[in-house]
Design an enzyme around this catalytic site. Structure first.
Site, short mmCIF file in Angstrom:
data_model
loop_
_atom_site.label_atom_id
_atom_site.label_comp_id
_atom_site.label_asym_id
_atom_site.label_seq_id
_atom_site.Cartn_x
_atom_site.Cartn_y
_atom_site.Cartn_z
N HIS A 1 0.82 -1.21 0.00
CA HIS A 1 0.00 0.00 0.00
C HIS A 1 0.86 1.27 0.00
CE1 HIS A 1 -3.13 2.75 1.94
NE2 HIS A 1 -3.76 2.26 0.90
N LYS B 1 3.41 4.42 -1.07
CA LYS B 1 3.57 5.36 -2.17
C LYS B 1 4.93 6.03 -2.00
CE LYS B 1 -1.08 5.05 -1.60
NZ LYS B 1 -1.73 4.47 -0.43
N ASP C 1 17.56 10.11 -7.15
CA ASP C 1 18.98 10.45 -6.98
C ASP C 1 19.47 10.48 -5.54
OD1 ASP C 1 19.02 10.65 -9.72
OD2 ASP C 1 19.10 12.84 -9.78
N HIS D 1 -8.96 11.23 1.41
CA HIS D 1 -8.04 10.10 1.31
C HIS D 1 -6.73 10.38 2.04
CE1 HIS D 1 -5.35 7.18 -0.89
NE2 HIS D 1 -6.39 6.41 -0.63
N LYS E 1 -3.92 10.88 4.92
CA LYS E 1 -3.57 10.19 6.17
C LYS E 1 -2.60 11.12 6.91
CE LYS E 1 -3.80 6.96 2.62
NZ LYS E 1 -5.20 6.71 2.59
N ASP F 1 -0.03 19.16 18.73
CA ASP F 1 0.54 20.29 19.49
C ASP F 1 1.33 21.27 18.66
OD1 ASP F 1 -0.57 19.08 21.68
OD2 ASP F 1 1.28 18.18 22.41
#
Length: 529
Positions: free
Chosen positions: A269, A271, A276, A447, A449, A454
């Site tokens: 899952h 991404k 470089d 979508h 996350k 604080d």
């Protein structure tokens, strides 16, 4: 609302092949359907076997009872989340033999032992691949924030140094991320590594593919890795060979095969884009048109991402290589982890990229979230597309709110999965009673996350607050502490909040009965979702 509006903002799409046929007929005549039929035939053979045993074996009822008791005893002594134990107890009580055998099948790891072995070998072999700066940990220890404790915990499961020489840039939308992603791809000189859960033919992937094709011809080492679920509808089978013809090396993680395997339960899952050894991206954005609102799915698509420029980019490079090298006889790491001492002008604060694997006994993604909730003194603000909580995370959320921390949750107003949406709502009453504030994004689907605590700590990554992400998926994220982009993340959160409706006891009471029933029923199988 239609689940997919195919009207595009751009009409020019760069492709290497004819577009994948979608819809019912595309699925019906796909390789996936053949694989599915073969797996169903295998399941049917098992079921017929159970029926024949029960009919022709006189003592089958006694054997079944003994087997059931043995499985229940095993379950009570199994190192498993209590919610998962309850789910399995329900399944076994309703379907004793099939349920017990499915449990045994899942727990004995048939079909993914090789994957588990390879993953753990790669992680162990690379625990010292990136040197850790002890002076940074000493700085954090004097700081008293607990970030040094979290760093020590994370490095028990892998190589996750914390850096103070990296610039972190936050993207409040897929569109903003995409714009800078193309610019960074165009600058690549040595290598481009992409690892994405979803890659789908369309405008977004076409624009990326043009650059990858050109860079590969220039001699840049271009590699692409995507999850096997893409072969169901997003990409054609054999797409890796097509990319190879254009000098782009590609691999599929856990391709769907015509055999029963627990391997299918564990998906990649993550991404990751690493360039470089100097620049890397992660976040919620996959490489498909809805993520940049090029097409509409479930209203406006709200997503986020982060770019790391500097030494911390090596960590995401290492994560990619660990996954890429799972089937390599002589894996190479060192040539790709040298950043030549590159420190960008905007470097500030502390950055710690990390990943979570279902192949060990550590729930890294969940523990980071819980640590932020327990240490917070002022607020914890969360965006997540799914809210399927186990006991530990639910306790952390409610305890933080009960001791006076401002805990806010932003969830989708338009769901992509009705079952998950109803299940999230089944938690609302208990959370509200504890003082957690809940909001739903009215323009569409969230979508992102993101967790901010604080005004000093934040996590941006791929890790949802559900069982899939916390227990069954390969995931990654960037932990940020005192970086200059954290106020921007909080500002984006507050701006998003203006577009949300407030969840209250009254809105819960007025919720559709069908949604309430669906959520209550799905709680029984929540750990399997």
């Amino acid at each position: 609302m239609s689940t997919r509006n195919t009207k595009r903002k751009q009409t020019s799409v760069y492709r290497l092949a004819k577009p994948v046929q979608k819809g019912f007929f595309g699925l019906l005549f796909s390789r996936f359907m053949v694989v599915l039929l073969l797996i169903l035939l295998q399941l049917s053979a098992y079921i017929v076997g159970f029926v024949l045993l029960e009919v022709y074996l006189p003592n089958f009822a006694v054997i079944r009872a003994i087997f059931l008791v043995a499985m229940v005893i095993y379950l009570f002594n199994c190192p498993m989340d209590s919610s998962a134990k309850l789910t399995w107890l329900l399944i076994i009580s309703l379907f004793p033999i099939p349920g017990a055998l499915v449990l045994a099948f899942s727990r004995t790891a048939l079909g993914y032992r090789k994957l588990r072995k390879n993953v753990n070998e790669q992680v162990e072999a690379t625990k010292k691949a990136i040197p850790k700066d002890r002076s940074v940990l000493q700085e954090l220890k004097r700081d008293g924030s607990g970030t040094d404790d979290l760093s020590r915990y994370l490095n028990r499961s892998g190589c996750f140094p914390i850096f103070n020489n990296t610039e972190a840039t936050y993207y409040p939308s897929g569109e903003a991320f995409f714009e800078d992603m193309l610019k960074e791809l165009d600058k690549a000189e040595k290598y481009i590594f992409l690892e994405y859960f979803i890659i789908e033919e369309g405008y977004m992937w076409g624009e990326i593919l043009q650059i990858l094709h050109r860079k590969a011809k220039e001699g840049v080492d271009v590699r692409v890795m995507y999850d096997g679920l893409c072969e169901i509808s997003q990409l054609p089978t054999g797409y890796t060979d097509l990319l190879a013809e254009h000098k782009i090396r590609a691999k599929v993680f856990a391709p769907i095969r015509a055999r029963l395997s627990t391997h299918y339960n564990y998906r990649d899952h993550r991404k990751i884009l690493a360039i470089d050894g100097k620049v890397a991206f992660t976040g919620g954005v996959n490489l498909a048109d809805e993520y940049i609102n090029q097409i509409e799915r479930f209203g406006h698509w709200k997503d986020t991402a982060v770019r790391l420029r500097g030494a911390a980019a090596k960590s995401l490079t290492l994560m990619f290589l660990q996954m890429w090298n799972l089937d390599e006889e002589h894996p190479l790491y060192e040539p790709y982890l040298d950043d030549e001492g590159y420190v960008p002008d905007g470097a500030n604060g502390y950055v710690m990229p990390y990943c979570d694997t279902p192949m060990d006994d550590m729930r890294v993604g969940e523990t980071v979230y819980i640590d932020m909730l327990y240490r917070a003194t002022d607020y914890v603000h969360i965006m997540t597309p799914y809210l399927i909580l186990d006991d530990e995370l639910k306790t952390a959320l409610t305890y933080a709110a009960q001791r006076g921390v401002d805990v806010k949750l932003i969830l989708p107003g338009i769901p992509d999965k009705k079952g998950a949406y109803a299940l999230a709502k089944s938690h609302y009453r208990d959370l509200l009673q504890a003082g957690v504030k809940i909001y739903e994004y009215t323009p569409g689907f969230v979508h992102a996350k993101v967790v901010i605590a604080d005004g000093k700590k934040a996590v941006v990554g791929t890790i949802n607050m559900d069982y899939r992400s916390l227990y069954h998926h390969f995931e990654c994220a960037a932990y940020l502490y005192k970086t200059s982009c954290i106020p921007e993340i909080e500002a984006d959160y507050l701006e998003t909040l203006k577009k949300c409706r407030t969840v209250s006891r009254d809105t819960i009471r007025r919720e559709k009965l069908s949604v309430k029933i669906r959520g209550s029923l799905m709680k029984f199988i929540a750990p399997l979702m």
